[in-house]
Design a protein around this motif. Structure first.
Motif, PDB file in Angstrom:
ATOM      1  N   ARG A 247       4.140  -0.565 -17.215  1.00 17.65           N
ATOM      2  CA  ARG A 247       4.585   0.826 -17.286  1.00 17.65           C
ATOM      3  C   ARG A 247       3.400   1.787 -17.132  1.00 17.65           C
ATOM      4  O   ARG A 247       3.497   2.803 -16.431  1.00 17.65           O
ATOM      5  N   GLU A 248       2.275   1.470 -17.781  1.00 13.16           N
ATOM      6  CA  GLU A 248       1.104   2.346 -17.676  1.00 13.16           C
ATOM      7  C   GLU A 248       0.507   2.325 -16.273  1.00 13.16           C
ATOM      8  O   GLU A 248       0.033   3.355 -15.777  1.00 13.16           O
ATOM      9  N   PHE A 249       0.518   1.177 -15.623  1.00 16.49           N
ATOM     10  CA  PHE A 249      -0.083   1.054 -14.292  1.00 16.49           C
ATOM     11  C   PHE A 249       0.786   1.671 -13.203  1.00 16.49           C
ATOM     12  O   PHE A 249       0.289   2.340 -12.300  1.00 16.49           O
ATOM     13  N   TYR A 250       2.118   1.405 -13.287  1.00 11.37           N
ATOM     14  CA  TYR A 250       2.995   1.754 -12.161  1.00 11.37           C
ATOM     15  C   TYR A 250       4.129   2.709 -12.514  1.00 11.37           C
ATOM     16  O   TYR A 250       4.951   3.030 -11.649  1.00 11.37           O
ATOM     17  N   GLY A 251       4.163   3.169 -13.775  1.00 11.51           N
ATOM     18  CA  GLY A 251       5.195   4.113 -14.175  1.00 11.51           C
ATOM     19  C   GLY A 251       6.512   3.434 -14.499  1.00 11.51           C
ATOM     20  O   GLY A 251       6.650   2.207 -14.413  1.00 11.51           O
ATOM     21  N   CYS A 252       7.510   4.256 -14.871  1.00 10.85           N
ATOM     22  CA  CYS A 252       8.819   3.715 -15.234  1.00 10.85           C
ATOM     23  C   CYS A 252       9.549   3.140 -14.024  1.00 10.85           C
ATOM     24  O   CYS A 252      10.407   2.265 -14.167  1.00 10.85           O
ATOM     25  N   ASN A 253       9.227   3.644 -12.843  1.00  8.11           N
ATOM     26  CA  ASN A 253       9.839   3.142 -11.614  1.00  8.11           C
ATOM     27  C   ASN A 253       8.733   2.775 -10.623  1.00  8.11           C
ATOM     28  O   ASN A 253       8.283   3.625  -9.844  1.00  8.11           O
ATOM     29  N   PRO A 254       8.262   1.530 -10.642  1.00 10.03           N
ATOM     30  CA  PRO A 254       7.159   1.126  -9.767  1.00 10.03           C
ATOM     31  C   PRO A 254       7.422   1.361  -8.285  1.00 10.03           C
ATOM     32  O   PRO A 254       6.489   1.488  -7.497  1.00 10.03           O
ATOM     33  N   ARG A 255       8.702   1.422  -7.895  1.00  8.16           N
ATOM     34  CA  ARG A 255       9.033   1.660  -6.487  1.00  8.16           C
ATOM     35  C   ARG A 255       8.451   2.990  -6.005  1.00  8.16           C
ATOM     36  O   ARG A 255       8.104   3.137  -4.832  1.00  8.16           O
ATOM     37  N   GLU A 256       8.328   3.961  -6.920  1.00  8.63           N
ATOM     38  CA  GLU A 256       7.813   5.283  -6.546  1.00  8.63           C
ATOM     39  C   GLU A 256       6.310   5.408  -6.732  1.00  8.63           C
ATOM     40  O   GLU A 256       5.720   6.435  -6.407  1.00  8.63           O
ATOM     41  N   SER A 257       5.674   4.347  -7.236  1.00  6.56           N
ATOM     42  CA  SER A 257       4.236   4.402  -7.479  1.00  6.56           C
ATOM     43  C   SER A 257       3.454   4.274  -6.172  1.00  6.56           C
ATOM     44  O   SER A 257       3.704   3.361  -5.377  1.00  6.56           O
ATOM     45  N   PRO A 258       2.482   5.166  -5.937  1.00  5.49           N
ATOM     46  CA  PRO A 258       1.639   5.041  -4.741  1.00  5.49           C
ATOM     47  C   PRO A 258       0.634   3.890  -4.866  1.00  5.49           C
ATOM     48  O   PRO A 258      -0.054   3.564  -3.898  1.00  5.49           O
ATOM     49  N   ASP A 259       0.582   3.284  -6.054  1.00  8.71           N
ATOM     50  CA  ASP A 259      -0.408   2.240  -6.319  1.00  8.71           C
ATOM     51  C   ASP A 259       0.188   0.830  -6.299  1.00  8.71           C
ATOM     52  O   ASP A 259      -0.471  -0.124  -6.726  1.00  8.71           O
ATOM     53  N   TYR A 260       1.419   0.717  -5.790  1.00 16.57           N
ATOM     54  CA  TYR A 260       2.075  -0.588  -5.763  1.00 16.57           C
ATOM     55  C   TYR A 260       2.506  -0.913  -4.340  1.00 16.57           C
ATOM     56  O   TYR A 260       3.166  -0.112  -3.675  1.00 16.57           O
ATOM     57  N   GLY A 261       2.106  -2.093  -3.857  1.00 14.31           N
ATOM     58  CA  GLY A 261       2.332  -2.463  -2.466  1.00 14.31           C
ATOM     59  C   GLY A 261       3.707  -3.064  -2.206  1.00 14.31           C
ATOM     60  O   GLY A 261       4.619  -3.002  -3.035  1.00 14.31           O
ATOM     61  N   ARG A 262       3.846  -3.664  -1.016  1.00 10.93           N
ATOM     62  CA  ARG A 262       5.101  -4.280  -0.591  1.00 10.93           C
ATOM     63  C   ARG A 262       4.820  -5.653   0.019  1.00 10.93           C
ATOM     64  O   ARG A 262       3.702  -5.970   0.397  1.00 10.93           O
ATOM     65  N   MET A 263       5.869  -6.464   0.141  1.00  7.16           N
ATOM     66  CA  MET A 263       5.755  -7.762   0.788  1.00  7.16           C
ATOM     67  C   MET A 263       5.463  -7.556   2.274  1.00  7.16           C
ATOM     68  O   MET A 263       5.905  -6.578   2.870  1.00  7.16           O
ATOM     69  N   ILE A 264       4.756  -8.487   2.862  1.00  2.00           N
ATOM     70  CA  ILE A 264       4.272  -8.337   4.230  1.00  2.00           C
ATOM     71  C   ILE A 264       5.400  -8.289   5.253  1.00  2.00           C
ATOM     72  O   ILE A 264       5.349  -7.519   6.209  1.00  2.00           O
ATOM     73  N   ASN A 265       6.465  -9.095   5.061  1.00  2.00           N
ATOM     74  CA  ASN A 265       7.560  -9.108   6.027  1.00  2.00           C
ATOM     75  C   ASN A 265       8.840  -9.619   5.361  1.00  2.00           C
ATOM     76  O   ASN A 265       8.845 -10.004   4.185  1.00  2.00           O
ATOM     77  N   ASP A 266       9.934  -9.615   6.128  1.00  4.38           N
ATOM     78  CA  ASP A 266      11.240 -10.008   5.576  1.00  4.38           C
ATOM     79  C   ASP A 266      11.273 -11.463   5.137  1.00  4.38           C
ATOM     80  O   ASP A 266      11.905 -11.803   4.134  1.00  4.38           O
ATOM     81  N   LYS A 267      10.605 -12.331   5.891  1.00  5.87           N
ATOM     82  CA  LYS A 267      10.609 -13.759   5.557  1.00  5.87           C
ATOM     83  C   LYS A 267       9.987 -13.997   4.184  1.00  5.87           C
ATOM     84  O   LYS A 267      10.557 -14.717   3.346  1.00  5.87           O
ATOM     85  N   HIS A 268       8.839 -13.381   3.926  1.00  4.61           N
ATOM     86  CA  HIS A 268       8.185 -13.556   2.629  1.00  4.61           C
ATOM     87  C   HIS A 268       8.983 -12.863   1.522  1.00  4.61           C
ATOM     88  O   HIS A 268       9.026 -13.340   0.380  1.00  4.61           O
TER      89      HIS A 268
END
Length: 447
Positions: A247-268
């Motif tokens: 929660r401290e690193f990525y907020g209550c909704n990590p999806r909106e955090s600019p500091d949290y990445g995404r999976m490289i592609n659909d397969k992964h």
């Protein structure tokens, strides 16, 4: 030496002059936050370049060695020769770091290099293919792009050394191709990295460091802790601390955090999302296929036979595996393939050292995650299923160097040599053995 330094300086200029382009490419490929890109894919590479430039003249020097009595008047040394043409195959998760740091060692050692970056991080691959060659000598450095087929064609050629970073499955293919030409190689592979948390621990500090190490680059890190192993009592105290750290690193909704990445592609994305069926989701668990988003997730009640405990996670899912005590934790860790990294958290140094002493892994870090890999003074590499060979700093130079044993003798003093020539005699044998023997230090025989 001057040529090698020129190419290392050129690599440094590539990093400095294309910093924003590198960060942009990483963001496009994996939504990598600029902070993480700056640390992992720029700063650490610069450190390697600077370490090589600072020490190259020393590394390249002939290394004098001890001599026996028979060669006391001669010159015995190790010459540091390049292997020749080196092939470096790198993965998608750290496309610059895992391409350029091996290159630093190979350049410092004086080799020609062909680089094959991963096509999955396509924006980064394009930057490496189009821009990097404009900085380096095209007569000695080249970048090859494409997927599995071009890589297979590339491996049909004879190289003098191969370095591959990726999965054990592909590592076996690369090793098989190298075997056809008896080509030496280094394999940096994956595996499940255990993270033991002791009951005697600063739980919030441990949680902060585990969460950072696990969810950095959305968990797509070969050194990320794959699972926490601890007692049920430790889990109860650790779980709220993990929740607070997320929660401290990525907020209550990590999806909106600019500091949290995404999976490289659909397969992964699909592969990692399927692992959510293991155990019970205690924290997180939300996904969005369109955005390739998987929330920072912690799983509880995980069983040994479930999929998340059978393979490298390589995503933002942290299972907690319960054991009775430290002995059972060590027994479980040792029952699996040896990992690339192993982590142990405890306020008791005896516990940390016991985990270190009683297990085997490529690298080890006590009371933190991943940080051991930031030191150019430490070797980085796997053991067993997690790979073999090492690099970083001088270890990278040594990996791409043929250490050539050399002895240079004078043409005179033939009387000394005659003891090894026929006709043989016991006296000659005794003299030759005495002249070539290695004696134990501090050893005496009681009569």
């Amino acid at each position: 030496m001057e040529y090698r330094k020129t190419q290392l300086e050129a690599l440094s200029h590539f990093l400095a002059e294309n910093e924003m382009e590198i960060l942009h490419a990483l963001n496009v490929d994996m939504r990598r936050p600029p902070f993480e890109g700056q640390i992992a894919d720029i700063s650490l590479i610069k450190n390697e370049v600077n370490e090589a430039l600072n020490n190259l003249s020393y590394w390249m020097k002939d290394e004098c060695v001890d001599k026996n009595l028979a060669t006391k008047l001669d010159c015995a040394f190790v010459r540091k020769d390049p292997y020749g043409v080196v092939l470096i195959i790198s993965p998608f998760n750290y496309p610059f770091h895992l391409t350029l740091i091996p290159m630093v060692g190979a350049i410092a050692a004086g080799n020609c290099i062909i680089v094959k970056p991963s096509e999955q991080s396509s924006c980064s691959e394009k930057l490496l293919a189009e821009v990097l060659p404009t900085y380096l000598d095209p007569e000695t450095f080249a970048v090859v792009t494409g997927g599995a087929e071009p890589t297979s064609k590339l491996l049909e050629n004879k190289f003098d050394y191969i370095m591959f970073t990726g999965s054990p499955r592909i590592g076996k293919i690369v090793m098989s191709a190298a075997a056809k030409h008896l080509t030496p190689l280094t394999l940096e592979l994956g595996g499940q990295n255990p993270c033991y948390v002791d009951c005697c621990c600063n739980f919030q500090n441990a949680a902060n460091r585990i969460v950072w190490g696990k969810f950095f680059n959305c968990g797509q890190t070969c050194l990320a802790p794959d699972y926490v192993i601890c007692t049920i009592e430790t889990q109860e105290r650790l779980m709220p601390c993990l929740r607070q750290a997320i929660r401290e690193f990525y907020g209550c909704n990590p999806r909106e955090s600019p500091d949290y990445g995404r999976m490289i592609n659909d397969k992964h994305f699909q592969r990692v999302r399927a692992l959510l069926d293991s155990g019970r989701v205690a924290i997180g668990g939300e996904t969005d296929e369109c955005d390739r988003y998987i929330a920072p997730t912690v799983l509880a009640d995980v069983k040994e036979w479930e999929p998340v405990m059978q393979e490298e996670v390589f995503g933002p899912i942290l299972p907690i595996f319960i054991v009775r005590d430290l002995d059972e934790a060590i027994q479980y860790i040792n029952s699996k393939e040896r990992p690339l990294a192993l982590y142990a958290f405890s306020c008791d140094n005896k516990v940390v050292n016991r985990v270190l002493d009683c297990t085997s892994s490529g690298g080890f870090c006590g009371n933190d995650c991943i940080m051991h890999a930031t030191l150019v003074s430490l070797p980085f590499g796997g053991v067993g299923y997690s790979g073999f060979g090492m690099y970083h700093g001088k270890y990278g130079f040594d990996t791409f160097t043929h250490h050539r044993g050399c002895l240079s003798r004078c043409m005179g003093l033939e009387a000394i040599n005659c003891i090894r020539y026929p006709p043989y005699s016991q006296r000659k044998l005794d003299l030759l053995v005495a002249a070539t023997e290695v004696r134990r230090k501090g050893f005496c025989t009681l009569l």
